[in-house]
Design a protein around this motif. Structure first.
Motif, PDB file in Angstrom:
ATOM      1  N   THR A  41      -8.370  12.366  -6.769  1.00 24.59           N
ATOM      2  CA  THR A  41      -8.834  10.977  -6.870  1.00 24.59           C
ATOM      3  C   THR A  41      -7.858  10.026  -6.183  1.00 24.59           C
ATOM      4  OG1 THR A  41      -9.958  11.476  -8.964  1.00 24.59           O
ATOM      5  CG2 THR A  41      -9.502   9.150  -8.472  1.00 24.59           C
ATOM      6  N   ASP A  42      -6.564  10.230  -6.414  1.00 24.76           N
ATOM      7  CA  ASP A  42      -5.561   9.363  -5.792  1.00 24.76           C
ATOM      8  C   ASP A  42      -5.523   9.551  -4.277  1.00 24.76           C
ATOM      9  OD1 ASP A  42      -4.853   8.382  -8.271  1.00 24.76           O
ATOM     10  OD2 ASP A  42      -3.107   9.682  -8.493  1.00 24.76           O
ATOM     11  N   ASP A  45       0.816  -1.210   0.000  1.00 21.47           N
ATOM     12  CA  ASP A  45       0.000   0.000   0.000  1.00 21.47           C
ATOM     13  C   ASP A  45       0.850   1.262   0.000  1.00 21.47           C
ATOM     14  OD1 ASP A  45      -2.315  -1.469  -0.056  1.00 21.47           O
ATOM     15  OD2 ASP A  45      -2.844  -1.132   2.043  1.00 21.47           O
ATOM     16  N   SER A  80      -7.588   6.461   2.558  1.00 21.00           N
ATOM     17  CA  SER A  80      -8.150   5.136   2.831  1.00 21.00           C
ATOM     18  C   SER A  80      -7.089   4.195   3.391  1.00 21.00           C
ATOM     19  CB  SER A  80      -8.746   4.550   1.545  1.00 21.00           C
ATOM     20  OG  SER A  80      -9.235   3.247   1.766  1.00 21.00           O
ATOM     21  N   ALA A  81      -5.876   4.237   2.823  1.00 21.65           N
ATOM     22  CA  ALA A  81      -4.798   3.393   3.330  1.00 21.65           C
ATOM     23  C   ALA A  81      -4.448   3.771   4.761  1.00 21.65           C
ATOM     24  CB  ALA A  81      -3.564   3.511   2.433  1.00 21.65           C
ATOM     25  N   ARG A  89      -7.599   7.344  -2.071  1.00 32.00           N
ATOM     26  CA  ARG A  89      -6.985   6.041  -1.781  1.00 32.00           C
ATOM     27  C   ARG A  89      -5.921   6.157  -0.694  1.00 32.00           C
ATOM     28  NH1 ARG A  89      -3.903   4.270  -4.964  1.00 32.00           N
ATOM     29  NH2 ARG A  89      -3.795   5.693  -6.737  1.00 32.00           N
ATOM     30  N   HIS A  90      -5.202   7.277  -0.684  1.00 34.54           N
ATOM     31  CA  HIS A  90      -4.155   7.447   0.323  1.00 34.54           C
ATOM     32  C   HIS A  90      -4.750   7.589   1.726  1.00 34.54           C
ATOM     33  CE1 HIS A  90      -1.382   9.253  -3.013  1.00 34.54           C
ATOM     34  NE2 HIS A  90      -1.836   8.048  -3.309  1.00 34.54           N
ATOM     35  N   LYS A 107     -15.675   7.815   1.414  1.00 33.19           N
ATOM     36  CA  LYS A 107     -15.088   6.853   0.475  1.00 33.19           C
ATOM     37  C   LYS A 107     -13.755   6.326   0.992  1.00 33.19           C
ATOM     38  CE  LYS A 107     -17.153   8.754  -3.744  1.00 33.19           C
ATOM     39  NZ  LYS A 107     -16.869   9.483  -5.010  1.00 33.19           N
ATOM     40  N   ALA A 108     -13.061   7.158   1.748  1.00 35.65           N
ATOM     41  CA  ALA A 108     -11.764   6.770   2.315  1.00 35.65           C
ATOM     42  C   ALA A 108     -11.905   6.047   3.649  1.00 35.65           C
ATOM     43  CB  ALA A 108     -10.881   8.004   2.485  1.00 35.65           C
TER      44      ALA A 108
END
Length: 265
Positions: free
Chosen positions: A200-201, A111, A207-208, A204-205, A251-252
């Motif tokens: 957008t990226d 990740d 979220s990680a 995800r960050h 979302k995250a």
């Protein structure tokens, strides 16, 4: 001789030149995917990464005032500030992994190397856009507030996850959509597309960060939301304040019951 993942992460932090750093970050991520690095963390990370001579790093209170919104100079200043954030974010990702990777399973490395490669790509996009506009990274001063947060949490993996991705990067989810709209309104669609890609990226960050914070809390038999509040109150100097992009945060995995308990009204 096979490098360890810890040694490879340290090599990114020790690279000062911006172009060389992003290339080193990409190479480490690629070497991990190709099985060239040993999953071992036997190397101590530096407290401060190597930095180029420029930009000049100032205390936040000494940073120049932003120019009139809408001018090309103001857009360049904004892009430069964002490029600096992404440059420091390369080090944040590799320091997080090199410093704390031994406390987590291999998926943690997957990740955060993906995050580090993303940050390198974001920096490359912004630096190229600055050059297209007649400027470059290092042309203006910047501040080192992001790394100050990393230094303050250098001994605690959960504190680092709580502050860097779940507070600082999450703030980017709140403010970036309006910045994209401003660039579009000013006719700078090229910059707006870059910022939309970064936005957008960054979901995800964050979220990680949330995922591994909750995993670490489970392992330590801690309640994630309650302990997150403790860590934010202990380590974060600023204010967690609205407006919040609840949709992007959700979302995250960063739900309102995290941040509303510390938010300023």
């Amino acid at each position: 001789m096979v490098l360890t993942l810890g040694e490879a992460c340290k090599s990114v932090l020790e690279t000062a030149d911006p172009q060389a750093k992003l290339m080193r970050a990409r190479a480490v991520a690629r070497d991990w995917r190709l099985g060239r690095l040993e999953h071992s963390f036997d190397t101590q990370m530096p407290d401060y990464p190597a930095r180029p001579d420029h930009p000049e790093l100032l205390a936040p209170r000494f940073m120049p005032k932003r120019r009139r919104a809408g001018s090309e100079r103001a857009r360049i200043a904004m892009l430069h500030a964002l490029a600096h954030i992404e440059f420091v974010a390369i080090d944040l990702a590799f320091d997080l992994l090199g410093r704390f990777g031994g406390q987590f399973p291999r998926e943690f490395a997957d990740d955060w190397l993906r995050v580090g490669a993303d940050e390198a790509m974001h920096f490359a996009l912004l630096d190229r856009r600055l050059k297209q506009l007649g400027s470059h990274y290092g042309a203006m001063p910047a501040h080192d507030g992001l790394w100050e947060a990393a230094y303050a949490t250098r001994d605690d993996a959960l504190a680092r996850l709580a502050i860097v991705p779940m507070v600082l990067e999450a703030r980017g989810l709140d403010v970036t959509p309006a910045t994209v709209e401003r660039f579009e309104a000013q006719g700078d669609s090229a910059s707006a597309r870059i910022l939309q890609r970064i936005f957008t990226d960054e979901i995800r960050h964050v979220s990680a960060g949330t995922k591994w914070f909750e995993s670490g809390c489970r392992d330590a038999e801690l309640l994630p939301k309650s302990y997150w509040k403790v860590l934010v109150n202990r380590h974060f100097r600023g204010a967690v304040k609205p407006p919040f992009n609840d949709s992007a945060r959700s979302k995250a995995g960063l739900t309102r019951d995290y941040y509303m308990q510390v938010a300023l009204s």
